[in-house]
Motif scaffolding. Structure first.
Motif, PDB file in Angstrom:
ATOM      1  N   THR A  63       6.143 -11.741  -6.220  1.00  0.00           N
ATOM      2  CA  THR A  63       5.081 -10.940  -6.829  1.00  0.00           C
ATOM      3  C   THR A  63       5.681  -9.768  -7.608  1.00  0.00           C
ATOM      4  OG1 THR A  63       4.842  -9.367  -4.991  1.00  0.00           O
ATOM      5  CG2 THR A  63       3.605 -11.467  -4.828  1.00  0.00           C
ATOM      6  N   HIS A  64       4.812  -9.016  -8.263  1.00  0.00           N
ATOM      7  CA  HIS A  64       5.264  -7.824  -8.992  1.00  0.00           C
ATOM      8  C   HIS A  64       5.813  -6.751  -8.055  1.00  0.00           C
ATOM      9  CE1 HIS A  64       1.127  -6.861  -7.858  1.00  0.00           C
ATOM     10  NE2 HIS A  64       1.461  -5.593  -7.972  1.00  0.00           N
ATOM     11  N   PHE A  65       5.515  -6.837  -6.737  1.00  0.00           N
ATOM     12  CA  PHE A  65       6.070  -5.886  -5.778  1.00  0.00           C
ATOM     13  C   PHE A  65       7.565  -6.123  -5.590  1.00  0.00           C
ATOM     14  CE2 PHE A  65       1.601  -6.206  -4.136  1.00  0.00           C
ATOM     15  CZ  PHE A  65       1.219  -4.931  -4.498  1.00  0.00           C
ATOM     16  N   GLY A  66       7.970  -7.392  -5.637  1.00  0.00           N
ATOM     17  CA  GLY A  66       9.374  -7.742  -5.485  1.00  0.00           C
ATOM     18  C   GLY A  66       9.869  -7.800  -4.060  1.00  0.00           C
ATOM     19  N   LYS A  67       9.145  -7.176  -3.160  1.00  0.00           N
ATOM     20  CA  LYS A  67       9.503  -7.190  -1.746  1.00  0.00           C
ATOM     21  C   LYS A  67       8.278  -6.809  -0.924  1.00  0.00           C
ATOM     22  CE  LYS A  67      11.475  -2.530  -2.021  1.00  0.00           C
ATOM     23  NZ  LYS A  67      12.654  -1.711  -1.753  1.00  0.00           N
ATOM     24  N   LEU A  68       8.397  -6.962   0.373  1.00  0.00           N
ATOM     25  CA  LEU A  68       7.305  -6.666   1.294  1.00  0.00           C
ATOM     26  C   LEU A  68       6.772  -5.257   1.054  1.00  0.00           C
ATOM     27  CD1 LEU A  68       6.013  -8.104   3.857  1.00  0.00           C
ATOM     28  CD2 LEU A  68       7.434  -6.520   5.176  1.00  0.00           C
ATOM     29  N   SER A  69       5.461  -5.121   0.926  1.00  0.00           N
ATOM     30  CA  SER A  69       4.853  -3.810   0.683  1.00  0.00           C
ATOM     31  C   SER A  69       3.707  -3.577   1.657  1.00  0.00           C
ATOM     32  CB  SER A  69       4.344  -3.712  -0.753  1.00  0.00           C
ATOM     33  OG  SER A  69       3.299  -4.637  -0.959  1.00  0.00           O
ATOM     34  N   ALA A  70       3.457  -2.316   1.919  1.00  0.00           N
ATOM     35  CA  ALA A  70       2.354  -1.935   2.801  1.00  0.00           C
ATOM     36  C   ALA A  70       1.029  -2.099   2.078  1.00  0.00           C
ATOM     37  CB  ALA A  70       2.523  -0.488   3.253  1.00  0.00           C
ATOM     38  N   SER A  71       0.008  -2.448   2.815  1.00  0.00           N
ATOM     39  CA  SER A  71      -1.355  -2.462   2.292  1.00  0.00           C
ATOM     40  C   SER A  71      -1.730  -1.046   1.854  1.00  0.00           C
ATOM     41  CB  SER A  71      -2.299  -2.932   3.401  1.00  0.00           C
ATOM     42  OG  SER A  71      -3.639  -2.656   3.084  1.00  0.00           O
ATOM     43  N   GLY A  72      -2.500  -0.941   0.801  1.00  0.00           N
ATOM     44  CA  GLY A  72      -3.015   0.371   0.405  1.00  0.00           C
ATOM     45  C   GLY A  72      -3.852   0.995   1.514  1.00  0.00           C
ATOM     46  N   TRP A  73      -4.585   0.144   2.241  1.00  0.00           N
ATOM     47  CA  TRP A  73      -5.392   0.643   3.362  1.00  0.00           C
ATOM     48  C   TRP A  73      -4.488   1.190   4.464  1.00  0.00           C
ATOM     49  CZ3 TRP A  73      -9.880   1.619   1.731  1.00  0.00           C
ATOM     50  CH2 TRP A  73     -10.499   0.796   0.797  1.00  0.00           C
ATOM     51  N   HIS A  74      -3.323   0.593   4.617  1.00  0.00           N
ATOM     52  CA  HIS A  74      -2.346   1.096   5.579  1.00  0.00           C
ATOM     53  C   HIS A  74      -1.823   2.457   5.115  1.00  0.00           C
ATOM     54  CE1 HIS A  74       1.663   0.284   7.909  1.00  0.00           C
ATOM     55  NE2 HIS A  74       0.930   1.207   8.492  1.00  0.00           N
ATOM     56  N   THR A  75      -1.547   2.579   3.826  1.00  0.00           N
ATOM     57  CA  THR A  75      -1.100   3.863   3.281  1.00  0.00           C
ATOM     58  C   THR A  75      -2.139   4.944   3.578  1.00  0.00           C
ATOM     59  OG1 THR A  75       0.163   2.745   1.551  1.00  0.00           O
ATOM     60  CG2 THR A  75      -0.349   5.075   1.195  1.00  0.00           C
ATOM     61  N   GLY A  76      -3.404   4.617   3.365  1.00  0.00           N
ATOM     62  CA  GLY A  76      -4.477   5.560   3.677  1.00  0.00           C
ATOM     63  C   GLY A  76      -4.514   5.916   5.151  1.00  0.00           C
ATOM     64  N   SER A  77      -4.267   4.934   6.003  1.00  0.00           N
ATOM     65  CA  SER A  77      -4.266   5.178   7.447  1.00  0.00           C
ATOM     66  C   SER A  77      -3.088   6.055   7.862  1.00  0.00           C
ATOM     67  CB  SER A  77      -4.228   3.850   8.200  1.00  0.00           C
ATOM     68  OG  SER A  77      -5.398   3.110   7.951  1.00  0.00           O
ATOM     69  N   MET A  78      -1.931   5.832   7.255  1.00  0.00           N
ATOM     70  CA  MET A  78      -0.780   6.681   7.557  1.00  0.00           C
ATOM     71  C   MET A  78      -1.056   8.113   7.102  1.00  0.00           C
ATOM     72  SD  MET A  78       2.485   4.138   6.845  1.00  0.00           S
ATOM     73  CE  MET A  78       1.891   3.328   5.350  1.00  0.00           C
ATOM     74  N   ALA A  79      -1.696   8.260   5.937  1.00  0.00           N
ATOM     75  CA  ALA A  79      -2.070   9.597   5.451  1.00  0.00           C
ATOM     76  C   ALA A  79      -3.036  10.257   6.426  1.00  0.00           C
ATOM     77  CB  ALA A  79      -2.679   9.500   4.057  1.00  0.00           C
ATOM     78  N   MET A  80      -4.012   9.492   6.924  1.00  0.00           N
ATOM     79  CA  MET A  80      -4.982  10.046   7.860  1.00  0.00           C
ATOM     80  C   MET A  80      -4.284  10.549   9.115  1.00  0.00           C
ATOM     81  SD  MET A  80      -8.165  10.669   7.968  1.00  0.00           S
ATOM     82  CE  MET A  80      -8.725  11.824   9.205  1.00  0.00           C
ATOM     83  N   ARG A  81      -3.285   9.815   9.582  1.00  0.00           N
ATOM     84  CA  ARG A  81      -2.540  10.264  10.763  1.00  0.00           C
ATOM     85  C   ARG A  81      -1.856  11.602  10.497  1.00  0.00           C
ATOM     86  NH1 ARG A  81      -1.450   8.982  16.180  1.00  0.00           N
ATOM     87  NH2 ARG A  81      -0.374  10.888  16.775  1.00  0.00           N
ATOM     88  N   MET A  82      -1.256  11.739   9.311  1.00  0.00           N
ATOM     89  CA  MET A  82      -0.604  13.009   8.978  1.00  0.00           C
ATOM     90  C   MET A  82      -1.624  14.139   8.864  1.00  0.00           C
ATOM     91  SD  MET A  82       2.508  11.966   6.388  1.00  0.00           S
ATOM     92  CE  MET A  82       1.642  10.722   5.399  1.00  0.00           C
ATOM     93  N   ILE A  83      -2.801  13.838   8.328  1.00  0.00           N
ATOM     94  CA  ILE A  83      -3.868  14.846   8.211  1.00  0.00           C
ATOM     95  C   ILE A  83      -4.291  15.331   9.592  1.00  0.00           C
ATOM     96  CG2 ILE A  83      -6.289  15.168   7.552  1.00  0.00           C
ATOM     97  CD1 ILE A  83      -5.683  13.165   5.199  1.00  0.00           C
ATOM     98  N   VAL A  84      -4.555  14.396  10.495  1.00  0.00           N
ATOM     99  CA  VAL A  84      -5.004  14.768  11.842  1.00  0.00           C
ATOM    100  C   VAL A  84      -3.911  15.538  12.581  1.00  0.00           C
ATOM    101  CG1 VAL A  84      -5.731  13.858  14.090  1.00  0.00           C
ATOM    102  CG2 VAL A  84      -6.709  12.921  11.986  1.00  0.00           C
ATOM    103  N   ASP A  85      -2.659  15.107  12.453  1.00  0.00           N
ATOM    104  CA  ASP A  85      -1.566  15.849  13.085  1.00  0.00           C
ATOM    105  C   ASP A  85      -1.496  17.273  12.539  1.00  0.00           C
ATOM    106  OD1 ASP A  85      -0.923  13.649  14.630  1.00  0.00           O
ATOM    107  OD2 ASP A  85       0.850  13.099  13.455  1.00  0.00           O
ATOM    108  N   ASN A  86      -1.738  17.437  11.249  1.00  0.00           N
ATOM    109  CA  ASN A  86      -1.741  18.766  10.641  1.00  0.00           C
ATOM    110  C   ASN A  86      -2.903  19.604  11.183  1.00  0.00           C
ATOM    111  OD1 ASN A  86      -0.649  20.686   8.685  1.00  0.00           O
ATOM    112  ND2 ASN A  86      -2.575  20.350   7.608  1.00  0.00           N
TER     113      ASN A  86
END
Length: 148
Positions: free
Chosen positions: A47-70
């Motif tokens: 694919t155009h990613f060229g390698k394994l990539s995280a879901s955008g929804w996963h990126t949002g979830s990781m961001a949410m974790r950082m927000i809550v920790d903050n």
């Protein structure tokens, strides 16, 4: 404790450090976004990613974790959120990336129907370890008013 009155428009906050692992990328995708480029190295390489990539929804979830920790570090009288706008996945996130966030308050107002509550709009940008933005969004936050 941070209340509505303490929020200042234009204030930028930097926070978080989230290492992205291959195992978590596959685990999240298996459960929530089972597309081949999130699950399989060979499929992702085609694919155009060229390698394994995280879901955008996963990126949002990781961001949410950082927000809550903050929020835990900097206690707020938060009352949740009615939603987000303008969510954009700008660049793919890969295993091995280390994510961080920057947020900026872009507006605030008192609720007309619930004067004990304030409404804020914040712009969140998630960056990778190379300081490249990988995701942006605007979120509406609800926060208690300290009172008169």
């Amino acid at each position: 404790m941070l209340y509505y009155e303490d929020i200042e428009i234009g204030v930028v906050q930097s926070f978080g450090e989230y290492p992205v692992t291959r195992e978590e990328v596959i685990e999240f995708a298996t459960k929530y976004d089972p597309q081949p480029f999130h699950l399989d190295d060979e499929a992702a390489a085609k694919t155009h990613f060229g390698k394994l990539s995280a879901s955008g929804w996963h990126t949002g979830s990781m961001a949410m974790r950082m927000i809550v920790d903050n929020f835990k570090k900097h206690e707020q009288a938060g009352l949740g959120s009615p939603g987000i706008d303008n969510l954009r996945w700008i660049k793919p996130v890969f295993p091995g990336d280390i994510l961080r966030c920057e947020s900026e308050i872009i507006s605030k107002r008192r609720s007309e129907s619930r004067p004990e509550m304030g409404i804020t709009i914040g712009r969140l940008t998630v960056f990778n370890q190379d300081d490249e933005p990988v995701m942006t969004m605007e979120s509406t936050g609800l926060i208690a008013v300290r009172g008169d």
